[in-house]
Scaffold this motif. Structure first.
Motif, PDB file in Angstrom:
ATOM      1  N   MET A  41       0.823  -1.209   0.000  1.00 22.08           N
ATOM      2  CA  MET A  41       0.000   0.000   0.000  1.00 22.08           C
ATOM      3  C   MET A  41       0.863   1.267   0.000  1.00 22.08           C
ATOM      4  N   LEU A  82       2.087   2.290  -3.381  1.00 17.44           N
ATOM      5  CA  LEU A  82       1.067   2.927  -4.220  1.00 17.44           C
ATOM      6  C   LEU A  82       0.879   4.386  -3.842  1.00 17.44           C
ATOM      7  N   TYR A 141      -6.485  -2.792  -4.141  1.00 13.30           N
ATOM      8  CA  TYR A 141      -5.444  -2.283  -5.034  1.00 13.30           C
ATOM      9  C   TYR A 141      -5.985  -2.039  -6.450  1.00 13.30           C
TER      10      TYR A 141
END
Length: 256
Positions: free
Chosen positions: A1, A4, A224
């Motif tokens: 995470m 990203l 995601y």
């Protein structure tokens, strides 16, 4: 995470949207033109973020690949005369020894070789030219890959004049190896097949499309799927480029 959220794409999109709304709320923009510019800026950033998410990019690309999602297309007919593999780029390096076929090229050659070996075709043709550098370098790398996979070198034909999809069938015809009514298998990425068919059908009567690479079935999974990612942007860009190319080819082949 964390990767990203800290990716340049996510950071830029997030800052664009936040700063855009901050500008609308904080500053007294008296002219309508100023608000219009800020709203346009925000909307474009939102659109870019949406099409960069894997979930949406898959929806954009899927219609290009759906017609070719059948395993029967991988079974060669008995009368295939030749198999042509369309190049998909290479990774260039500081010297010739560092150069490698690109991801799409590798998958296309792998599929083309398998199809060729399963068929009774006479020729395996490699097509494509670099816009810069040695014009035959890309097809040479493709041929080397095919030979490593078990194809006899004397059965491989290199066509290194064509620089785009429209030129592939034109220069293939100029080789004078394949009659217009012969069975020709065209191997390329599934998302690229429809445009390739438009081009090849203008020169050959019997085309067998062979899909080599699907991009609309690769999702990271879970939450995601809904975060802007470079992979999603790349997939959407490829698909939109294909849609535009298809429209251009259709107009060019039918009205010019």
């Amino acid at each position: 995470m964390a990767k990203l959220i800290l990716s340049p794409l996510f950071i830029v999109l997030f800052l664009n949207i936040i700063l855009g709304f901050y500008g609308l709320l904080k500053f007294d923009i008296r002219e309508k033109g100023g608000k219009f510019v800020l709203l346009t800026f925000i909307i474009l950033s939102l659109v870019l973020g949406i099409v960069s998410t894997p979930a949406v990019s898959v929806l954009i690309a899927r219609p290009l690949e759906t017609p070719y999602g059948y395993s029967e297309l991988l079974l060669p007919a008995d009368n295939i005369k030749a198999v042509t593999v369309l190049s998909g780029g290479i990774y260039q390096g500081p010297a010739k020894e560092f150069e490698l076929p690109g991801d799409s090229t590798i998958q296309r050659v792998n599929r083309g070789v398998k199809f060729f070996l399963d068929s009774e075709a006479e020729y395996l043709i490699m097509q494509g030219r670099l816009s810069e550098g040695p014009g035959n370098r890309m097809v040479q790398l493709m041929a080397e890959q095919a030979i490593r996979l078990g194809v006899d070198e004397d059965k491989i034909i290199l066509e290194h004049e064509s620089t785009n999809t429209m030129e592939h069938p034109y220069f293939l015809r100029n080789l004078n190896l394949i009659a217009q009514d012969a069975e020709l298998a065209v191997v390329t990425s599934a998302w690229h097949l429809r445009r390739s068919e438009l081009a090849f059908n203008n020169y050959y009567e019997n085309i067998s499309p062979v899909p080599a690479e699907f991009i609309s079935y690769n999702l990271p999974g879970g939450i995601y799927n809904f975060f802007p990612q470079v992979s999603g942007l790349r997939r959407s860009t490829r698909a939109i480029h294909e849609y535009i190319g298809m429209i251009w080819y259709y107009l060019r082949l039918n009205y010019y």
